[in-house]
Design a protein around this motif. Structure first.
Motif, PDB file in Angstrom:
ATOM      1  N   ILE A 125       0.893  -1.214  -0.122  1.00 42.80           N
ATOM      2  CA  ILE A 125      -0.060   0.023  -0.061  1.00 42.80           C
ATOM      3  C   ILE A 125       0.781   1.384   0.000  1.00 42.80           C
ATOM      4  O   ILE A 125       0.686   2.254  -0.852  1.00 42.80           O
ATOM      5  CB  ILE A 125      -0.833   0.085   1.251  1.00 42.80           C
ATOM      6  CG1 ILE A 125      -2.124  -1.125   1.046  1.00 42.80           C
ATOM      7  CG2 ILE A 125      -1.628   1.410   1.274  1.00 42.80           C
ATOM      8  CD1 ILE A 125      -2.859  -1.320   2.347  1.00 42.80           C
ATOM      9  N   ILE A 126       2.118   1.272   0.737  1.00 40.33           N
ATOM     10  CA  ILE A 126       2.631   2.538   0.855  1.00 40.33           C
ATOM     11  C   ILE A 126       3.464   2.817  -0.352  1.00 40.33           C
ATOM     12  O   ILE A 126       3.483   4.035  -1.006  1.00 40.33           O
ATOM     13  CB  ILE A 126       3.646   2.162   2.064  1.00 40.33           C
ATOM     14  CG1 ILE A 126       3.057   2.361   3.597  1.00 40.33           C
ATOM     15  CG2 ILE A 126       4.663   3.385   2.031  1.00 40.33           C
ATOM     16  CD1 ILE A 126       3.739   2.208   4.740  1.00 40.33           C
ATOM     17  N   SER A 127       4.110   1.769  -0.759  1.00 42.62           N
ATOM     18  CA  SER A 127       4.838   1.736  -2.136  1.00 42.62           C
ATOM     19  C   SER A 127       3.945   2.218  -3.306  1.00 42.62           C
ATOM     20  O   SER A 127       4.236   2.999  -4.127  1.00 42.62           O
ATOM     21  CB  SER A 127       5.810   0.633  -2.412  1.00 42.62           C
ATOM     22  OG  SER A 127       5.181  -0.578  -2.567  1.00 42.62           O
ATOM     23  N   TYR A 128       2.779   1.591  -3.359  1.00 43.01           N
ATOM     24  CA  TYR A 128       1.825   1.935  -4.303  1.00 43.01           C
ATOM     25  C   TYR A 128       1.276   3.340  -4.068  1.00 43.01           C
ATOM     26  O   TYR A 128       1.087   4.162  -5.214  1.00 43.01           O
ATOM     27  CB  TYR A 128       0.649   1.075  -4.496  1.00 43.01           C
ATOM     28  CG  TYR A 128      -0.265   1.414  -5.653  1.00 43.01           C
ATOM     29  CD1 TYR A 128       0.163   1.184  -6.810  1.00 43.01           C
ATOM     30  CD2 TYR A 128      -1.571   1.387  -5.469  1.00 43.01           C
ATOM     31  CE1 TYR A 128      -0.698   1.618  -7.955  1.00 43.01           C
ATOM     32  CE2 TYR A 128      -2.559   1.720  -6.589  1.00 43.01           C
ATOM     33  CZ  TYR A 128      -2.061   1.670  -7.792  1.00 43.01           C
ATOM     34  OH  TYR A 128      -2.774   1.956  -8.801  1.00 43.01           O
ATOM     35  N   GLY A 129       0.963   3.634  -2.825  1.00 40.78           N
ATOM     36  CA  GLY A 129       0.594   5.256  -2.801  1.00 40.78           C
ATOM     37  C   GLY A 129       1.565   6.068  -3.107  1.00 40.78           C
ATOM     38  O   GLY A 129       1.492   7.241  -3.721  1.00 40.78           O
ATOM     39  N   TYR A 130       2.934   5.784  -2.920  1.00 46.15           N
ATOM     40  CA  TYR A 130       4.126   6.516  -3.054  1.00 46.15           C
ATOM     41  C   TYR A 130       4.038   6.555  -4.901  1.00 46.15           C
ATOM     42  O   TYR A 130       4.239   7.860  -5.413  1.00 46.15           O
ATOM     43  CB  TYR A 130       5.172   5.859  -2.835  1.00 46.15           C
ATOM     44  CG  TYR A 130       6.709   6.450  -2.728  1.00 46.15           C
ATOM     45  CD1 TYR A 130       7.131   6.816  -1.363  1.00 46.15           C
ATOM     46  CD2 TYR A 130       7.082   7.158  -3.677  1.00 46.15           C
ATOM     47  CE1 TYR A 130       8.370   7.399  -1.129  1.00 46.15           C
ATOM     48  CE2 TYR A 130       8.471   7.742  -3.337  1.00 46.15           C
ATOM     49  CZ  TYR A 130       8.971   7.999  -2.372  1.00 46.15           C
ATOM     50  OH  TYR A 130      10.021   8.521  -2.243  1.00 46.15           O
TER      51      TYR A 130
END
Ligand code: HEM
Length: 189
Positions: A147-152
């Motif tokens: 989630i964090i890397s995709y949000g990034y």
């Protein structure tokens, strides 16, 4: 940027057996009385690690550490106590871009998710539920990382779209075409 959508897309891309599941939340919650007293040690170790390495230390401003430690402690409490609902995962999609703004890279983020898993693994080594607890944290870290890397990635894309002033679909197509030129697949000759 729709944080709910980003979180759902990231989770849907993960094979189900790798995702954080309700059983994982249950096992973590069931051991809250053992995990939460370790919060101080976890947080101190987390920031000692970041402050001992020049590229990660450089992210922080003078006098910021106490505030960051507080946030990370609250984050751990939320992870342990839940609720692990849509709102929680959408909030994580927001945590990614928060880090983009501070120029924290994905390698920095992913490395510290590993720190979380290793911390738990070491602390529960020899415990009767060590395997289940470790697995729960591995799936948690994988889901957070997704989630964090995709949000990034989405935050980057949107920022780029705003900078160049092009519609999202066009930017994505152009980036994809450019990537094909830059990294031609062997099977495509
Ligand atoms: C396991 C990985 C990490 C997690 C789960 C995490 C979690 C968080 C959370 C929950 C916040 C607060 C977001 C909010 O405003 O509500 C935050 C803020 C922040 N984090 Fe992280 N973090 C991680 C890794 C890192 C790393 C590796 C760095 C630096 C090298 C970093 C630097 C920061 C900074 C500077 C802020 C403040 C952002 C601002 O409001 O200006 N974080 N982090």
């Amino acid at each position: 940027m729709d944080f709910h959508e980003v979180a759902q897309k990231a989770i849907n891309d993960m094979p189900p057996s790798t995702r954080f599941r309700p059983e994982d939340a249950e096992i973590i919650k069931a051991h809250a009385n053992l995990i939460l007293p370790l919060a101080g040690e976890f947080v101190t170790g987390f920031y000692d690690t970041l402050f001992a390495h020049e590229p990660t230390r450089a992210v922080f401003e003078e006098g910021e550490r106490a505030e960051r430690e507080k946030t990370l402690g609250e984050f751990l409490a939320h992870v342990v106590n839940g609720p692990h609902d849509d709102k929680f995962f959408a909030w994580l999609a927001f945590v990614g871009p928060v880090h983009v703004v501070r120029q924290v890279s994905n390698p920095m983020m992913l490395a510290m998710l590993d720190y979380l898993v290793l911390f738990v693994m070491k602390k529960f080594s020899g415990h009767e539920n060590a395997e289940k607890i470790t697995e729960a944290f591995i799936r948690l870290a994988a889901t957070l990382g997704a989630i964090i890397s995709y949000g990034y990635e989405v935050a980057w894309q949107e920022a780029l779209q705003n900078v160049v002033g092009m519609p999202p679909a066009l930017v994505q197509r152009m980036v994809h075409e450019e990537a094909q030129q830059m990294f031609p697949l062997r099977s495509h000759g």
